[in-house]
Scaffold this motif. Structure first.
Motif, mmCIF file in Angstrom:
data_model
loop_
_atom_site.group_PDB
_atom_site.id
_atom_site.type_symbol
_atom_site.label_atom_id
_atom_site.label_comp_id
_atom_site.label_asym_id
_atom_site.label_seq_id
_atom_site.Cartn_x
_atom_site.Cartn_y
_atom_site.Cartn_z
ATOM 1 N N GLN A 1 0.670 -1.205 -0.113
ATOM 2 C CA GLN A 1 0.059 0.048 0.072
ATOM 3 C C GLN A 1 0.837 1.283 0.114
ATOM 4 O O GLN A 1 0.260 2.363 -0.422
ATOM 5 C CB GLN A 1 -0.803 0.034 1.212
ATOM 6 N N ARG A 2 2.308 1.151 0.384
ATOM 7 C CA ARG A 2 2.895 2.307 0.567
ATOM 8 C C ARG A 2 4.176 2.171 -0.194
ATOM 9 O O ARG A 2 4.810 1.026 -0.375
ATOM 10 C CB ARG A 2 3.134 2.655 1.963
ATOM 11 N N ASP B 1 1.249 6.913 -0.812
ATOM 12 C CA ASP B 1 0.283 6.040 -0.055
ATOM 13 C C ASP B 1 -0.895 5.714 -1.035
ATOM 14 O O ASP B 1 -1.603 6.550 -1.447
ATOM 15 C CB ASP B 1 -0.378 6.785 1.143
ATOM 16 N N ALA B 2 -1.310 4.488 -1.123
ATOM 17 C CA ALA B 2 -2.410 4.086 -2.051
ATOM 18 C C ALA B 2 -3.744 4.916 -1.637
ATOM 19 O O ALA B 2 -4.477 5.236 -2.374
ATOM 20 C CB ALA B 2 -2.776 2.672 -2.010
ATOM 21 N N ARG B 3 -3.893 5.053 -0.459
ATOM 22 C CA ARG B 3 -5.116 5.608 -0.025
ATOM 23 C C ARG B 3 -5.374 7.197 -0.425
ATOM 24 O O ARG B 3 -6.397 7.488 -0.922
ATOM 25 C CB ARG B 3 -5.277 5.707 1.350
ATOM 26 N N ARG B 4 -4.225 7.927 -0.485
ATOM 27 C CA ARG B 4 -4.146 9.294 -1.153
ATOM 28 C C ARG B 4 -4.408 9.328 -2.687
ATOM 29 O O ARG B 4 -4.521 10.342 -3.106
ATOM 30 C CB ARG B 4 -2.888 9.991 -0.637
ATOM 31 N N GLY C 1 -6.502 7.184 -4.124
ATOM 32 C CA GLY C 1 -7.825 6.503 -4.265
ATOM 33 C C GLY C 1 -7.778 5.052 -4.863
ATOM 34 O O GLY C 1 -8.571 4.541 -5.802
ATOM 35 N N SER D 1 -6.448 1.085 -3.756
ATOM 36 C CA SER D 1 -6.611 0.013 -2.566
ATOM 37 C C SER D 1 -5.143 -0.655 -2.434
ATOM 38 O O SER D 1 -4.862 -0.970 -1.183
ATOM 39 C CB SER D 1 -7.295 -1.181 -2.976
ATOM 40 N N HIS D 2 -4.360 -0.222 -3.387
ATOM 41 C CA HIS D 2 -2.744 -0.788 -3.205
ATOM 42 C C HIS D 2 -1.940 -0.090 -4.455
ATOM 43 O O HIS D 2 -2.758 0.225 -5.391
ATOM 44 C CB HIS D 2 -2.554 -2.255 -3.155
ATOM 45 N N ASP E 1 3.313 -3.770 4.612
ATOM 46 C CA ASP E 1 2.699 -3.266 3.707
ATOM 47 C C ASP E 1 3.122 -2.216 2.701
ATOM 48 O O ASP E 1 2.871 -1.349 1.998
ATOM 49 C CB ASP E 1 1.278 -2.544 3.965
ATOM 50 N N ASN F 1 1.558 13.096 -6.340
ATOM 51 C CA ASN F 1 0.568 11.809 -6.650
ATOM 52 C C ASN F 1 0.178 11.479 -8.167
ATOM 53 O O ASN F 1 -0.141 10.498 -8.328
ATOM 54 C CB ASN F 1 -0.813 12.098 -5.757
#
Length: 431
Positions: free
Chosen positions: A80-81, A106-109, A111, A113-114, A211, A401
């Motif tokens: 993920q990171r 970071d995958a979350r930033r 949009g 999941s990974h 992760d 990003n």
């Protein structure tokens, strides 16, 4: 006896197998030729030493081929990171706080999941082979190499080492950096050998599957950590991982000569503090790294994909992802040409392939070279420049990003300002 096909793909590694499978699924009659077969999957075995960071774009492509479920059923580790930072010591380093010279994606930033999956090369190849073996349009020819190639306006002929002759409209060279097909087609290359080599070490470490994958940059080259799977019931509380150490050949020779206990101690001394506690070394190997680019991606009825067309510094693990992009692009063009009843080895198709893939590959090759030359030195002004660059990347999350989304294959284009910078830079070594 001559066996006739629409397309002959020489080289059944990850990229060649993916292309042959995709063409077979689109109704082409394809021969897939290789000197060897991937070894059988063994669930409890230690991981192979060669692994790749497959991007989200590559995952989508492999899923479209039906191969991704097979990979997941064997072994694949999502991350993920991704973190990068400068480890070089310099009087100028105190000018910037250390926290400003580390960048984390970071995958979350983004949009997502990974960011991608770490997968052993043999597993990706095995999954593609399994799918190809089940595809009626693909004929696997293993245990044989190409001895000769001839081509004219009617088609191309490949002669194997057992005197068999295969005939097709198009021959695809997917047979790696030392491509025999490229040589037989008379396609030259530009090549620059880096001073560094890369050493890969398969290890077990104490702790859960991480992760994050990370790289610390040293003047002698980066040192990286890639997480893999749990080590199994025989090693409770331990996981597999892959370490990469870039350095001068003489230094890596010293490391390879160490016994495992001494090498583990040296890894803990020389890698960043965040390296988890190592418990075992399973395998180690080093290899030279070079940037190589074919002068042309095609010649008459031969087209090159993957490492046969280009190799890059493996700094960010983008080589196989670029190869999959080549395969996907060529497959699309071939399907369109057949639908329009055009020659699938015609000049228009080959020019379209080169025009689409060469600029994209050049951008990634140039970006990796810039990283290499910027980070692999002890020159104080460059040390300050790279730290300022990392600090700017940290301070400008939108641009950072967007670049990450491009590298992951989520976006097809780099942000316009960054693309403009790359366009203004001089080409290196005949790129």
């Amino acid at each position: 006896m001559i066996q006739a096909f629409d397309t002959i793909v020489v080289g059944a590694g990850m990229v060649g197998a993916a292309l042959a499978l995709g063409l077979g699924q689109q109704g082409f009659n394809v021969a897939l030729v290789d000197r060897a077969s991937p070894r059988e999957f063994q669930p409890g075995a230690a991981p192979d030493i060669r692994v790749s960071a497959l991007s989200a774009g590559s995952e989508r492509y492999l899923a479209s081929l039906g191969a991704w479920p097979g990979i997941l059923a064997m072994r694949a580790t999502p991350y993920q990171r991704l973190a990068v930072w400068d480890e070089a010591s310099s009087p100028l380093r105190r000018l910037l706080p250390s926290r400003l010279t580390e960048v984390e994606f970071d995958a979350r930033r983004l949009g997502a999941s990974h960011l991608g999956h770490i997968v052993e090369n043999s597993i990706t190849q095995r999954a593609l082979w399994q799918a190809a073996e089940a595809e009626p349009g693909v004929t696997l020819i293993t245990g044989h190499s190409v001895r000769d190639l001839s081509q004219d306006h009617r088609g191309a002929r490949v002669t194997l080492d057992d005197d068999r002759t295969l005939e097709a409209q198009l021959v695809v060279g997917a047979d790696g950096a030392q491509s025999r097909i490229r040589e037989l087609a008379g396609i030259g290359v530009t090549r620059d050998q880096y001073q560094q080599q890369a050493m890969v070490i398969s290890v077990r470490y104490r702790g859960a599957v991480e992760d994050i994958t990370w790289q610390g940059f040293y003047p002698t080259g980066p040192r990286a950590f890639l997480p893999l799977r749990p080590a199994g019931d025989a090693y409770p509380g331990e996981c597999w991982g892959s370490l990469v150490w870039y350095d001068q050949p003489e230094r890596l020779a010293q490391l390879k000569a160490m016994n495992n206990a001494d090498l583990i101690a040296e890894l803990h001394r020389q890698f960043p503090e965040r390296l988890p506690e190592l418990t075992h070394i399973d395998a180690k190997a080093s290899f030279p790294i070079a940037r190589q680019h074919a002068r042309h991606y095609s010649q008459e009825r031969v087209v090159l994909v993957g490492d046969a067309a280009h190799t890059i510094n493996p700094l960010a693990g983008q080589g196989v992802n670029l190869g999959f992009q080549d395969a996907q692009c060529l497959q699309q063009l071939l399907v369109e040409a057949r639908a329009e009843q055009q020659d699938i080895a015609g000049l228009a198709l080959r020019q379209a392939y080169e025009q689409r893939r060469r600029p994209a590959n050049q951008r990634m090759m140039l970006a990796m070279d810039l990283f290499y030359h910027l980070f692999s030195n002890r020159i104080p002004p460059l040390h300050l420049a790279r730290n300022l660059g990392l600090g700017a990347a940290r301070a400008l999350p939108f641009a950072r990003n967007q670049v990450a989304r491009y590298a992951m294959g989520l976006d097809e284009q780099l942000p316009a300002p960054i693309q403009g910078i790359l366009n203004r830079l001089p080409r290196l070594g005949g790129l």
